[in-house]
Motif scaffolding. Sequence first.
Motif, PDB file in Angstrom:
ATOM      1  N   LYS A 143       0.952  -1.129  -0.135  1.00  0.00           N
ATOM      2  CA  LYS A 143      -0.067  -0.033  -0.066  1.00  0.00           C
ATOM      3  C   LYS A 143       0.955   1.167   0.119  1.00  0.00           C
ATOM      4  N   PRO A 176      -2.223   6.782  -2.665  1.00  0.00           N
ATOM      5  CA  PRO A 176      -3.743   6.269  -2.849  1.00  0.00           C
ATOM      6  C   PRO A 176      -3.988   4.986  -3.248  1.00  0.00           C
ATOM      7  N   GLY A 177      -2.882   4.175  -3.878  1.00  0.00           N
ATOM      8  CA  GLY A 177      -3.095   3.015  -4.428  1.00  0.00           C
ATOM      9  C   GLY A 177      -1.913   1.923  -3.917  1.00  0.00           C
ATOM     10  N   TYR A 180       2.223   0.196 -10.506  1.00  0.00           N
ATOM     11  CA  TYR A 180       1.359   0.852  -9.516  1.00  0.00           C
ATOM     12  C   TYR A 180       0.103   0.885  -9.915  1.00  0.00           C
ATOM     13  N   GLY A 185      -4.378   1.908  -8.821  1.00  0.00           N
ATOM     14  CA  GLY A 185      -5.136   2.898  -8.071  1.00  0.00           C
ATOM     15  C   GLY A 185      -6.357   3.109  -8.504  1.00  0.00           C
ATOM     16  N   ASN A 201      -3.642   1.648 -14.073  1.00  0.00           N
ATOM     17  CA  ASN A 201      -2.238   1.098 -13.443  1.00  0.00           C
ATOM     18  C   ASN A 201      -1.412   1.324 -14.737  1.00  0.00           C
ATOM     19  N   ARG A 247     -10.015   5.935  -1.273  1.00  0.00           N
ATOM     20  CA  ARG A 247      -9.671   4.432  -1.551  1.00  0.00           C
ATOM     21  C   ARG A 247     -10.462   3.521  -0.381  1.00  0.00           C
ATOM     22  N   ARG A 299      -8.150  -0.907   0.192  1.00  0.00           N
ATOM     23  CA  ARG A 299      -7.180  -1.908  -0.530  1.00  0.00           C
ATOM     24  C   ARG A 299      -6.842  -3.273  -0.257  1.00  0.00           C
TER      25      ARG A 299
END
Lengths: 448, 489
Positions: free
Chosen positions: A281, A284-285, A356, A358, A366, B224, B250
């Motif tokens: 993590k 934000p992604g 990456y 998100g 991605n 998210r 996530r």
Amino acid sequence: MSFQKKLLAFAAVSALSAATAVPAMALENEFHGMFKFMGYQTNALAGGDTGDILRKDAHSGFFAEQRARIMYIAKANDNLKLVTHFELDTRFGGIANSHTGTSSYKGTTGNDGGQLDADSLTLETKNIYLDFNEPATGANFKVGMQPWADAYGSLFLLADMTGAIGTKKVDNFTGQLGWFRFDDNTLANDKTGPGQFTADLIVADGKFAVNKDITVGATYYNVQNDTGLAPAYELLHMVGVNADLNVGPANIKPFAAYQWGDQNSAKDISAYMAGAVAKVKTGPGAVNLSGFYLSGDKGGTNNNAFQTIAASTTYFNPANMWILVRPNQAINTSTSLTGNDLTVGGRGAIGVFGGYEGAMGKTFYNANVGYLRTAEARGTEKKSLGTEVNAQVGYKIYDNLSASVAAAYVFLGDALSSKTTADRIAGYAQTADADNPYLFNVQLSYAF
Amino acid sequence: MKRSLVATLILLGTLLAAAAASASTIRAYIAEFTVSPADNGNLKNTLQRLLATRLAGDGIVTVDTPAEADVIVSGSYTTLGKMFSLDAIAKSAAGKQLGTAFEQGESMDVLIPAVGKVSGKLKGDIVKQFQPAAAALPEAPAKAPRADIVRPSVAQEVIKAPASSEIVRSEATAGWISQRLPGVYSGVATWGTKDFVTADDKGIHLYRPGGKLDLVTEVILPDRMKILALDAMGPEANGRVLVFVTIMDRESISSRIYALQNDTLKVVAEDIPYMFRTIAPYGGAKKLYAQQMGRNDDFYGDVYEASIVDKGVKLSNPIKMPRFANIFNFNLFRDQSGKSYLATFSDSGYLLVYSDTGEELWRSSDKFGGSETYFQRRDWENERTNMTPFRTRFIEQRITVTEKGEILVPQNSGFFVLGNLRSYSKYSVVNFAWNGSSLEEKWRTKQSQNYLADYSYNPASKELVLLEVAQKDTFGGKGGSVVRLLGIE
């Protein structure tokens, strides 16, 4: 409305209500399915599985294809169900059976309804199996044509096969024992008797959840191939360990396996593989990292090459590649630089991939980069196969319907594009100085 | 034309015959006799049986339960000095008196003939006076109950007779309804006061119902994060309410706890790897529960009672979950003997009751619960098979046990539930009571033409806070939600 008509309407409605008021049957119907449309503008694919096209001055063009899957599950109760799964593949415009001497990838025109006026036999059977819990032991059994995936990123095998597998969970331990017959070359009514020319896979798998963040597993696979069709090997044992770990913001799945057995009566196999998949993590992604090593050999007397069942049933989805490794999102056209042969004809391979991914509201994205080379060079061959960069942006139109566009470009390595013949790997490199392959993909994906 | 006429006549004939057959039979239930003074040798059951056998016949059949009866006969046997009096009264299911009869005598020897006489008179009155329920109730419909709850035994009374019109009018929907709130909400939590918090895909919002629903304060979460569940505990002595927000960030659980005090929400703890739910087991005090998410199991290990100590979570008293049960979809209740049971929903949506040893005792015939809230986890091993990189897991509805020990569950239904694609369009809330062997439906709320995303029961005010989605968020639209407050007693 006349009285008579009213009465008829009333009678019809009454009959309908009576029909629908029948108590619910014990059998419950469950449907799943998907539809995916893919459009490609590319110089590397032509709607086939054989391998990416690597030519000098390769032509770029557009083709489109679609896949639908329908899964019907007849559920007798929570402990017994029959699972059926069908697939319908179509290339827009159909697939030529024979054009300038090249046969189609499906073999017959009757298996694609994309031509004028559509009507064709398109339905393919993927799975038909019984899934039940045995009440005395509480074990789950799946018997029939079913999907199975190895615990090694599908680098060894992911396929639909006929067989039987039993799974039993005891507290945090899950054990699995299975048998699959993936080839029976015995002729029907053959006087040799049944089961003479067969290929079987035996699977023993154990997983133990140490705690919520750590699961460790060990497996033993055994392949015995007696089909008599000059198989890649006659006997193969494979032992391996794997884990699934949460460490801080990262999830890591390392794995390693060793293979030994007989290629034939004169030649032994000794090979290994290792790899890992990680997701961290970040922002934000999440950052995706993955890599694998498949052992290979220089083609001498020893066979140290990592063995699979068939190149067409291997994957490495965590790579998130489009060309180096076949894409996880692929449908009918599902191939790669090496025609899905990640062992590169026994040379072995090293692949490293990073990216990456998100989402922002309903938009997802991605971007990835990956590098693939052979583990061993034979003769004067170069090792580098290529480096890929790709990116994808999509939008969730509904929860289950998304649209996306992607682009991928590969800088070919010398092993596939060198001007010098001795540098190139025969059978994989197609011409001298091949163009770098690329593709643009537009996709519509619906799954339920 | 001739053919259709014949068909019409046949259909008409069949319908009339069916109607005539049903009209000619009156179903009577004989209640247990009251005997005073004290019952002598199980007289009440004997008299009930004697009257039942004598009353049956001539178009009357006796039935075993009042629910299935058109006519209910109640009787009494009274002795004063040497004299006895046998009295009986017959009423329609709607409560209208159809007939009375009595016989008196001096010795037990004449009791049996007296039963015969009473039954004979009652039978005559019932046959003469009884009219089918629909025709017997042209008068004003019964006053709408406080909540629009449909009770099985009363149901017939509120259906208006289709006397002159084909229009069936519905009673106005009871309860308080908020204004339309833009957006699709997914969770609601209460803590005994009028205020409540709600969750949507943006964050959590504190609302106060008044003339309309006023937004007091809100917290917006990062994009998210997906809220899976919302619960609240309190208020504590200092008026502080703890709000537990179960969040999926996530693919892993990263929950938050907020403190609500003086109309402001402050983070107490974040990134907690537990899923939370508050329930009132056995209809008692509300407790906080926690469960973890595993690498392979979506719901890992037992459900624990949880408490918040120094911003950390302390676990105690694990409860082993039977098959299908997890932190979000279970509750506990007791029968009259004090035995404990666990109620939950199966994956297919059936309501299940397990014994305290984990043995399945009962399951419903209809589906209950039903939720569109889900989480997804990456499942790359099965991606090629499923053609989706994710495994989808739906979070079931809460099961509430009321202070009476009865069970409240919502029942979402309508439109379609297909694979992982769910779209519910109407709901009721259903009340069940455990009768020792099965859950028996006692009442249900009138069906609403919306999907119920979540609800919360406030035992102090005996009120349901119902979070309805009035419009789903389709392409280009935000959707809309409403909150309905409904008293259930």
